[in-house]
Design a protein around this motif. Structure first.
Motif: not given
Length: 228
Positions: A100-104, A106-111
């Motif tokens: 649940g840490s990835k946000c496509a 906002k271009d946030i990679r998974a932690m």
């Protein structure tokens, strides 16, 4: 924090959060619910005269506190109750992706998190977030530096099979058990040849059993022997 708007002491919020997280809380709402259920017990240790903090208050506190400081605090709590001295015989280190840490959008990679697991106490002794430009290889030495590992055995998969990590383990006075794969062809071939020639014989067999826990039947045999 604005003193004029502060009604919940910081120690109260931190104590509630630590206890709730250790009891399985996974969200701000979970922490609040746990605090409300255990308010009478909490009043023995911290000031809850103004009630329990709201989920937004707890969330803001966590946004203010630096992750490294929070990690150091929880590490002190764990160390005081789960000392590594003679108790931590086996500590396994592994990297996982936080669900649940990835946000496509906002271009946030998974932690990515590297954690140290105590097999004796069934608890995570410490964890480190890997840098977005790095990987587990650089995070593992940072995690090792946080822990008291004297006389413990550290097991890690093949990603840790390099001299830097091995030396970091030895510097902490610990033993290591590392995986070896064919991405290191020269070392793998040398070990494989020696095992076939000298190691895989009945005198070195320490364990032999069948494992069907993952939907397939596998025979596992362990040979233990010295190497040159």
């Amino acid at each position: 924090r604005d003193p004029k708007k502060t009604i919940h002491p910081l120690p109260t919020i931190l104590f509630i959060s630590i206890c709730a997280i250790f009891c399985g809380a996974n969200s701000w709402e979970d922490i609040v619910m746990w605090a409300e259920v255990h308010k009478e017990w909490l009043s023995k240790y911290v000031d809850v005269s103004n009630g329990t903090p709201s989920y937004s208050t707890i969330r803001r506190i966590f946004m203010i506190i630096k992750p490294a400081c929070w990690g150091a605090l929880t590490q002190k709590v764990l160390s005081s109750h789960h000392s590594n001295k003679k108790a931590e015989v086996h500590i396994s280190i592994d990297g996982k992706t936080l669900r649940g840490s990835k946000c496509a959008a906002k271009d946030i990679r998974a932690m990515q998190i590297v954690s140290a697991w105590s097999t004796e106490n069934n608890i995570i002794l410490g964890e480190v977030k890997t840098d977005s430009k790095s990987n587990e290889v650089t995070a593992i030495p940072l995690l090792l530096a946080l822990l008291d590992l004297e006389d413990a055995t550290i097991s890690i998969d093949a990603i840790a099979c390099n001299e830097t990590i091995v030396q970091a383990i030895l510097d902490k006075g610990a033993n290591y058990l590392l995986g070896l794969k064919k991405n290191q062809p020269t070392l793998y071939a040398a070990v494989e040849d020696y095992v076939q020639a000298e190691g895989a014989n009945p005198d070195n067999l320490t364990c032999d059993y069948f494992d069907d826990t993952h939907g397939r039947l596998v025979r596992r045999r362990y040979f233990v022997f010295d190497t040159p």
